[in-house]
Write an enzyme that holds these catalytic residues in place. Structure first.
Site, PDB file in Angstrom:
ATOM      1  N   SER A   1       0.818  -1.208   0.000  1.00  0.00           N
ATOM      2  CA  SER A   1       0.000   0.000   0.000  1.00  0.00           C
ATOM      3  C   SER A   1       0.854   1.261   0.000  1.00  0.00           C
ATOM      4  CB  SER A   1      -0.970   0.065   1.184  1.00  0.00           C
ATOM      5  OG  SER A   1      -1.669  -1.141   1.312  1.00  0.00           O
TER       6      SER A   1
ATOM      7  N   ASP B   1      10.064 -15.108  13.845  1.00  0.00           N
ATOM      8  CA  ASP B   1      11.441 -15.602  13.843  1.00  0.00           C
ATOM      9  C   ASP B   1      11.454 -17.111  13.666  1.00  0.00           C
ATOM     10  OD1 ASP B   1      13.378 -13.363  14.346  1.00  0.00           O
ATOM     11  OD2 ASP B   1      12.036 -13.035  16.042  1.00  0.00           O
TER      12      ASP B   1
ATOM     13  N   ASP C   1       9.613  -6.833  11.583  1.00  0.00           N
ATOM     14  CA  ASP C   1       9.998  -8.219  11.864  1.00  0.00           C
ATOM     15  C   ASP C   1       9.122  -8.765  12.983  1.00  0.00           C
ATOM     16  OD1 ASP C   1      11.265 -10.617  11.875  1.00  0.00           O
ATOM     17  OD2 ASP C   1      13.152  -9.890  12.706  1.00  0.00           O
TER      18      ASP C   1
END
Length: 810
Positions: free
Chosen positions: A269, A356, A353
């Protein structure tokens, strides 16, 4: 003979009667699935009543005396207009698509079942605060009442020979989990890819291929990250990876010929905002277009809510009410993006992030794994997957204290997955508070407590303030937890819960009075460290938007829309110059007669644009893709042979940085080139581009519009092609592409375009592809789609009421 004629005539009459009866039955079933538009209906679950008004395009205004009844009304409308879409969203997250579509969806369901989202949804529902749970319950009651008032099930179920299953509270949570799957990696593929590269490549080569920054960086704080230098030592050869099939590269390219020119689209976007000091009215203005796959019906459903403030701050005589307008998501009860006349807000996927991959240390028989408190047994969860027209399948999901086991790396080491989506913090209904927020600061607070897939959020308020923050949970990480798999066995690497509201990154009223985000890195310093890097887009879109914003001093809604419709190919301009200077040499032109025409085309096209009539744009764009494929094909094939989990697609955006450096410096130590010289690579890429563009036509006929034809289809039209004429949107040549503000592919692009200034919504703009309706016989099916195609400024607010339905409580 007469007897035979009578028998045949009788058989013909019976056949016609059967056909007529069947046709009448089919017609009644399809017609019965149309929503109720006018009249009065009594609905279970309302506290008082709700009025549902629709304009000519089917844009809904829901008026009620409390927020709970608005939720009932919205659920009612969503079910009547979009229930099949809602069903797909919940099944997508729950891993239950095979029960609708059969064995073709089984492998996907198996991959999703590792996350056990239905169980997690039930846990989240059970721990929601009372006010949030009541909202979801009200919405659920509305959905099931709306489904009940359809005379027939949505027509898709007739084709699938299935019956719809009623909605439950957990299904709304699953709808949000479905957005997690769309917007974040559910399988760790990017981190696994980077981990493989780090393990098998030298440190300088890995750093070069995984750049931290580039000239395209356009962070809102002006921070710049440098790219890594060219490796000085020899790169590894394909032989060093034990690649035995020298023809694998070309075979792969031929097999994927139809898809190789797909753009570098990713769920993303654009959003940009200007403060009141730069607007014509003194209120801030925001623009937002959310990039997603586009199909029929569209992801979003336009709506406006009106309900009174039951707890006004001022005196009782000062009656206040809320009016919120924007886009809803069928399956959940809140306004996703929009304006409440005090603030307006929009989202772009943040690509921080939020997950993991963990390297597990196991005992000899792999029955236990090492944790900070010693070895522990894996836990197992059985999952039964229903499959249409065959026996159900049972799978076992293996889990650790950190998350599910998702596979093995190239050395056979088991991998676990830690993901925000697995925690109770992943989802809540706090974002509904945005409907009542009065200013940027209040919106910041709401964002830091919200449970949605974490997004960049831009806010503009009526006082002229603008702000950026992250909305959604951000894990608090310690140790070496980053972009590649690590061991968490000692406790040095871990998540320590989630950031508190006081720790959230945010920026309010920058000195330049402008903000922008477009899926690339937004910020530097400590705020970047908290967010991390989950696979940012190259900053080309951000930089072009930023530059457009700084090229103007005063803004209104139309000028901000113009930025969103910009199809100028700034990113590819240097590629155009590269072809003219380094590829179209005198020797190359003398050896290939068609190259002279290429030179004339590119020389004459001074302003490269992704316009539908441009041959030059298509040529430069496709040349870059072919050259990239060629330069990295040996490396990609080699790494895929080492580990099938390797995904070039997950790193393709940042690969532009080393690609550009390689083709300009043309190092002799790059041993995975695949051809005898760099010039040969350039020439073959251009020849391949021209060959593909001139199949059964001349080069000057091969326009970008010819390649970028829209293909916006209903999920069932491929399976039942005869119905595609009535369901799918007409194909049309569209401008725009990946690396520019006007993102547009065949079935990908702006799932909405919004430009609005709070307290000036009457001047706002809203585009949406397809239409409000999911039923092809609806009076507003496809209405508004042409405005989206052509970039025509259509109104943000609903128009004059054409249909009115009143819902009464029992």
């Amino acid at each position: 003979m007469n007897k035979l004629k009578k028998v045949l005539a009788g058989a013909l009459l019976v056949s016609l009667l059967v056909i007529a009866t069947t046709s009448t039955w089919l017609y009644s079933k399809v017609d019965g699935a149309l929503p109720v538009l006018d009249g009065v209906k009594t609905v279970f679950g309302l506290k008082k009543s709700a009025v549902i008004e629709r304009d000519e395009q089917g844009i809904v205004t829901i008026k009620a005396q409390n927020r709970s009844d608005v939720a009932v009304g919205l659920g009612f409308v969503h079910a009547q207009e979009r229930f099949f879409q809602m069903d797909l969203l919940r099944r997508n997250a729950a891993g239950e698509l095979a029960s609708l579509f059969g064995v073709r969806a089984l492998d996907y369901d198996k991959s999703i079942r590792k996350h056990r989202f239905r169980e997690r949804a039930r846990i989240i529902v059970a721990q929601l605060p009372d006010n949030q749970l009541e909202l979801i319950k009200a919405y659920t009651r509305g959905v099931n009442e709306g489904l009940k008032y359809l005379n027939s099930a949505p027509f898709e179920y007739l084709l699938l020979q299935q019956e719809p299953v009623q909605w439950s509270e957990e299904d709304s949570i699953l709808t949000i989990f479905s957005m997690y799957i769309d917007l974040q990696y559910h399988d760790g593929r990017r981190e696994r890819t980077l981990g493989l590269m780090k393990a098998v490549l030298s440190g300088d080569v890995f750093a070069f291929l995984d750049p931290k920054g580039s000239i395209w960086d356009a962070a809102i704080d002006g921070s710049q990250f440098s790219q890594a230098p060219m490796p000085e030592r020899a790169w590894p050869s394909a032989a060093s990876f034990s690649v035995n099939n020298s023809d694998q590269k070309n075979t792969k390219i031929v097999k994927n010929n139809e898809k190789k020119y797909q753009g570098d689209y990713l769920p993303g976007s654009n959003s940009w905002a200007v403060s009141g000091s730069l607007s014509a009215t003194g209120s801030a203005v925001i623009a937002n277009d959310m990039h997603l796959g586009i199909r029929v019906p569209n992801t979003w459903f336009r709506a406006s809510f009106e309900y009174p403030d039951i707890n006004p701050v001022s005196s009782a005589t000062d009656k206040k009410s809320f009016k919120i307008t924007g886009a809803t998501l069928p399956g959940i009860p809140n306004m996703v993006i929009g304006s409440n006349e005090k603030i307006a807000w929009g989202f772009t996927n943040s690509y921080g992030d939020y997950s993991d991959v963990i390297l597990l240390t196991t005992n000899e028989d792999k029955s236990q794994y090492l944790t900070p408190t010693g070895y522990q047994h894996f836990t197992s969860h059985k999952q039964i997957i229903a499959v249409k027209d065959q026996e159900a399948e049972e799978i076992t999901v293996t889990e650790t204290i950190w998350g599910p086991v998702i596979g093995r790396n190239h050395q056979g080491q088991l991998l676990a997955y830690r993901w925000v989506a697995h925690d109770k913090e992943a989802i809540n209904m706090v974002a509904t508070e945005l409907e009542k927020a009065q200013n940027v600061s209040q919106a910041f607070d709401i964002a830091s407590r919200s449970g949605i897939p974490s997004q960049n959020m831009l806010i503009a308020d009526k006082h002229g303030d603008i702000g950026w923050t992250i909305i959604g949970p951000i894990p608090d990480k310690v140790g070496k937890v980053g972009n590649t798999p690590t061991s968490w066995a000692t406790g040095e690497n871990q998540w320590q819960g989630y950031l508190s509201p006081a720790q959230y990154p945010q920026l309010k009223n920058p000195k330049a009075h402008r903000l922008w985000t477009a899926n690339s890195r937004v910020i530097g310093g400590d705020m970047f460290a908290r967010i991390g890097n989950g696979g940012y887009a190259l900053g080309a879109r951000s930089k072009q938007i930023r530059n457009n914003l700084f090229n103007q001093k005063v803004f209104d809604e139309q000028s901000l829309l113009k930025i969103g419709l910009d199809d100028k190919a700034v990113f590819l301009k240097r590629w155009q110059r590269f072809i003219l200077k380094d590829v179209l040499t005198e020797q190359a032109i003398s050896q290939n007669g068609s190259f002279q025409q290429v030179k004339e085309l590119l020389t004459d096209d001074l302003e490269l644009r992704a316009s539908t009539d441009s041959v030059s744009y298509r040529l430069v764009r496709n040349f870059r893709i072919n050259l990239r494929n060629s330069v990295f094909s040996e490396l990609t094939s080699a790494l895929t042979n080492v580990d099938k989990a390797f995904s070039f697609k997950s790193i393709r955006h940042q690969i532009e940085v080393p690609l550009w450096q390689l083709i300009n410096e043309q190092p002799t130590n790059f041993l995975m080139l695949g051809e005898s010289s760099w010039q040969n690579v350039f020439t073959m890429a251009l020849e391949e581009t021209l060959a593909d563009m001139t199949i059964n036509q001349n080069l000057d006929e091969a326009t970008w519009g010819q390649q970028n034809l829209s293909l916006i289809k209903h999920p069932l039209s491929n399976a039942v092609p005869i119905i595609s004429y009535w369901l799918d949107m007409p194909s049309k040549a569209l401008p725009g592409d990946s690396y520019m503000p006007r993102v547009q592919g065949k079935s990908f692009g702006a799932s909405e375009r919004m430009v609005v200034s709070p307290s000036h919504e009457e001047n706002g703009i809203f585009h949406m592809p397809t239409s409000q309706s999911g039923h092809p016989w609806s009076p507003y099916y496809g209405k508004g789609h042409s405005d989206w195609e052509n970039g025509i400024a259509s109104p943000f607010l609903p128009g004059e009421t054409r249909y009115k339905l009143t819902l009464l409580s029992y």
